[in-house]
Design a protein around this motif. Structure first.
Motif, mmCIF file in Angstrom:
data_model
loop_
_atom_site.group_PDB
_atom_site.id
_atom_site.type_symbol
_atom_site.label_atom_id
_atom_site.label_comp_id
_atom_site.label_asym_id
_atom_site.label_seq_id
_atom_site.Cartn_x
_atom_site.Cartn_y
_atom_site.Cartn_z
ATOM 1 N N PRO A 80 10.317 -25.518 41.344
ATOM 2 C CA PRO A 80 9.623 -25.495 42.513
ATOM 3 C C PRO A 80 10.658 -25.847 43.788
ATOM 4 O O PRO A 80 10.442 -25.561 44.876
ATOM 5 C CB PRO A 80 8.500 -26.527 42.351
ATOM 6 N N VAL A 81 11.522 -26.871 43.682
ATOM 7 C CA VAL A 81 12.386 -27.316 44.601
ATOM 8 C C VAL A 81 13.797 -27.238 44.247
ATOM 9 O O VAL A 81 14.135 -27.247 43.199
ATOM 10 C CB VAL A 81 11.953 -28.779 44.967
ATOM 11 N N GLY A 82 14.612 -27.394 45.464
ATOM 12 C CA GLY A 82 16.050 -27.277 45.154
ATOM 13 C C GLY A 82 16.677 -27.840 46.293
ATOM 14 O O GLY A 82 16.276 -27.459 47.677
ATOM 15 N N LEU A 83 17.509 -28.658 46.269
ATOM 16 C CA LEU A 83 18.425 -29.467 47.333
ATOM 17 C C LEU A 83 19.039 -28.666 48.047
ATOM 18 O O LEU A 83 19.782 -27.842 47.282
ATOM 19 C CB LEU A 83 19.006 -30.657 46.676
ATOM 20 N N PRO A 84 19.126 -28.562 49.287
ATOM 21 C CA PRO A 84 20.393 -27.722 49.810
ATOM 22 C C PRO A 84 21.617 -28.374 49.801
ATOM 23 O O PRO A 84 21.696 -29.594 49.454
ATOM 24 C CB PRO A 84 19.832 -27.646 51.406
ATOM 25 N N SER A 85 22.596 -27.466 50.124
ATOM 26 C CA SER A 85 24.067 -28.025 49.902
ATOM 27 C C SER A 85 24.786 -28.019 51.319
ATOM 28 O O SER A 85 25.115 -26.534 51.346
ATOM 29 C CB SER A 85 24.627 -27.438 48.937
ATOM 30 N N ARG B 112 19.625 -17.817 51.800
ATOM 31 C CA ARG B 112 18.324 -18.857 51.648
ATOM 32 C C ARG B 112 17.562 -18.041 50.947
ATOM 33 O O ARG B 112 16.696 -18.497 49.904
ATOM 34 C CB ARG B 112 17.773 -18.949 53.092
ATOM 35 N N GLU B 113 17.300 -16.528 51.236
ATOM 36 C CA GLU B 113 16.088 -15.690 50.362
ATOM 37 C C GLU B 113 16.928 -15.760 48.676
ATOM 38 O O GLU B 113 15.967 -15.690 47.814
ATOM 39 C CB GLU B 113 16.267 -14.375 50.739
ATOM 40 N N LEU B 114 18.126 -15.885 48.518
ATOM 41 C CA LEU B 114 18.509 -15.573 47.197
ATOM 42 C C LEU B 114 18.227 -16.761 46.511
ATOM 43 O O LEU B 114 17.836 -16.748 45.411
ATOM 44 C CB LEU B 114 19.951 -15.551 47.521
ATOM 45 N N MET B 115 18.462 -17.942 47.071
ATOM 46 C CA MET B 115 18.104 -19.301 46.231
ATOM 47 C C MET B 115 16.636 -19.160 46.269
ATOM 48 O O MET B 115 16.103 -19.702 45.056
ATOM 49 C CB MET B 115 18.633 -20.505 47.122
ATOM 50 N N LYS B 116 15.816 -18.879 47.080
ATOM 51 C CA LYS B 116 14.515 -19.087 47.099
ATOM 52 C C LYS B 116 13.831 -17.885 45.891
ATOM 53 O O LYS B 116 13.179 -18.383 45.050
ATOM 54 C CB LYS B 116 13.648 -18.533 48.196
ATOM 55 N N GLU B 117 14.383 -16.883 45.844
ATOM 56 C CA GLU B 117 13.928 -15.889 44.712
ATOM 57 C C GLU B 117 14.473 -16.428 43.196
ATOM 58 O O GLU B 117 13.639 -16.233 42.542
ATOM 59 C CB GLU B 117 14.542 -14.621 44.921
ATOM 60 N N LEU B 118 15.702 -16.901 43.292
ATOM 61 C CA LEU B 118 15.980 -17.596 42.004
ATOM 62 C C LEU B 118 15.203 -18.642 41.565
ATOM 63 O O LEU B 118 14.637 -18.882 40.250
ATOM 64 C CB LEU B 118 17.484 -18.007 42.199
ATOM 65 N N ARG B 119 14.788 -19.495 42.541
ATOM 66 C CA ARG B 119 13.740 -20.550 42.216
ATOM 67 C C ARG B 119 12.414 -20.259 41.602
ATOM 68 O O ARG B 119 11.966 -20.523 40.511
ATOM 69 C CB ARG B 119 13.634 -21.611 43.411
ATOM 70 N N LYS B 120 12.073 -19.186 42.284
ATOM 71 C CA LYS B 120 10.857 -18.587 41.889
ATOM 72 C C LYS B 120 10.757 -17.745 40.580
ATOM 73 O O LYS B 120 9.852 -18.184 39.727
ATOM 74 C CB LYS B 120 10.272 -17.608 43.113
ATOM 75 N N ASN C 233 22.618 -22.487 36.875
ATOM 76 C CA ASN C 233 22.870 -23.993 36.559
ATOM 77 C C ASN C 233 22.551 -24.715 37.773
ATOM 78 O O ASN C 233 22.053 -25.885 37.668
ATOM 79 C CB ASN C 233 24.348 -24.245 36.126
ATOM 80 N N LEU C 234 22.808 -24.250 38.971
ATOM 81 C CA LEU C 234 22.488 -24.836 40.136
ATOM 82 C C LEU C 234 20.926 -25.104 40.356
ATOM 83 O O LEU C 234 20.249 -26.358 40.681
ATOM 84 C CB LEU C 234 22.745 -24.160 41.692
ATOM 85 N N VAL C 235 20.233 -24.206 39.886
ATOM 86 C CA VAL C 235 18.780 -24.199 40.040
ATOM 87 C C VAL C 235 18.153 -25.089 39.237
ATOM 88 O O VAL C 235 17.356 -25.897 39.469
ATOM 89 C CB VAL C 235 17.963 -22.812 40.000
ATOM 90 N N LYS C 236 18.633 -25.041 37.893
ATOM 91 C CA LYS C 236 18.368 -25.942 36.971
ATOM 92 C C LYS C 236 18.275 -27.260 36.851
ATOM 93 O O LYS C 236 17.573 -28.058 36.720
ATOM 94 C CB LYS C 236 18.983 -25.416 35.551
ATOM 95 N N PHE C 237 19.462 -27.677 37.660
ATOM 96 C CA PHE C 237 19.680 -29.167 37.913
ATOM 97 C C PHE C 237 19.117 -29.468 39.350
ATOM 98 O O PHE C 237 19.581 -30.587 39.926
ATOM 99 C CB PHE C 237 21.120 -29.451 37.794
ATOM 100 N N GLY C 238 18.185 -28.751 39.909
ATOM 101 C CA GLY C 238 17.645 -29.140 41.139
ATOM 102 C C GLY C 238 18.561 -28.903 42.527
ATOM 103 O O GLY C 238 18.345 -29.509 43.456
#
Length: 294
Positions: free
Chosen positions: A238-243, A225-233, A172-177
């Motif tokens: 393509p992009v995701g705002l950091p929290s 950082r790597e986890l979120m990058k791999e999920l986005r990929k 859900n986090l990735v889906k909503f940017g």
């Protein structure tokens, strides 16, 4: 018919295990607070289920995905101690007790680690509420002297699998940017694919000389950082705002959880499993996410 008992077997891991054991031809007995199963209040029913069982797996305990107020903290602790105690006492009362008792524990037992990985032999136990829960849980488990039942504590990392567990909020986090890194992004994320967790149980069941504590985590943990990058990929976002931490604090209040679940650096390696010859099916996060999301 071969029989296994799943205590607290109605959650994400329990449901998966139930189906897998049924496929292998086992009769599966479940102890749960849910009406259709053996009740935790039914001591005779629990003892009867455990008689002649090949294996008992205890997964019971209130979810830690909540605010750590006093009520929840007591329930998190007591739900684990009480169920483990009930099972130990029931095994002691059995004429033909289970050959093996595997009890859940957690990889959160180790300290916040960004400097080096934690193994069963060299890991340092941490401090704080979550660690107190884990150490008390294991202490209760190993306090039982059971000459005919082998005891193994599974220090389980964050479990990844289809249709449940932590995958849903992360997707859900990735889906909503919002699929950028969380906090500094340097905290380590130790994980395990649910299929490997099941195969580890089968592996330890066959290795009759093994007892004690095992880290159940992939040999290739990643940073947040790597986890979120791999999920986005994997999800083609393509992009995701950091929290940053302050946003996570507000968010966790709103969804009634704790930031520790995201910000604690869990850097855990399955040294004993690998030494004993276990081979992971899903060694890399990329392979695990491909399987789960595609």
């Amino acid at each position: 018919m071969k029989k296994i008992v799943l205590a607290g077997g109605t959650g994400f891991i329990g449901e998966y295990f139930k189906e897998k054991f049924k496929e292998l031809g086992y009769e599966v007995k479940i102890i749960s607070r849910q009406m259709q199963h053996i009740s935790w209040e039914d001591k005779d029913g629990i003892k009867e289920a455990l008689e002649d069982a090949e294996l008992l797996i205890n997964l019971a305990g209130k979810s830690v995905n909540c605010r750590y107020n006093e009520t929840n903290k007591n329930e998190i602790m007591n739900s684990r101690i009480r169920t483990t105690t009930l099972l130990g006492e029931a095994i002691q009362a059995c004429e033909n007790p289970p050959e093996i008792w595997m009890n859940s524990s957690t990889a959160t037992i180790y300290r916040h680690a960004e400097d080096r990985p934690m193994t069963e032999d060299t890991g340092e136990i941490g401090t704080g509420f979550s660690v107190d829960v884990a150490t008390n849980w294991e202490q209760t488990f190993f306090s039982f002297d059971l000459p005919n039942t082998r005891q193994i504590a599974l220090r389980i990392a964050i479990v990844l699998g289809k249709g449940g567990g932590v995958m849903t909020p992360y997707q859900n986090l990735v889906k909503f940017g919002l699929g950028g890194f969380q906090g500094t992004g340097n905290q380590m994320f130790s994980w395990i694919h649910i299929e490997d967790l099941f195969k580890i149980v089968l592996f330890l069941k066959e290795k009759e000389e093994l007892t004690g504590v095992f880290n159940c985590s992939s040999p290739q943990p990643v940073s947040n950082r790597e986890l979120m990058k791999e999920l986005r990929k994997t999800m083609n976002v393509p992009v995701g705002l950091p929290s940053p931490k302050w946003i996570l604090e507000i968010g966790s209040l709103l969804i009634k959880t704790e930031t520790e679940l995201v910000l604690k650096s869990r850097w855990v390696l399955p040294e004993r499993l690998e030494r004993e010859g276990y081979t992971f099916t899903f060694e890399t996060l990329e392979k695990a996410l491909q399987d789960i999301l595609n």
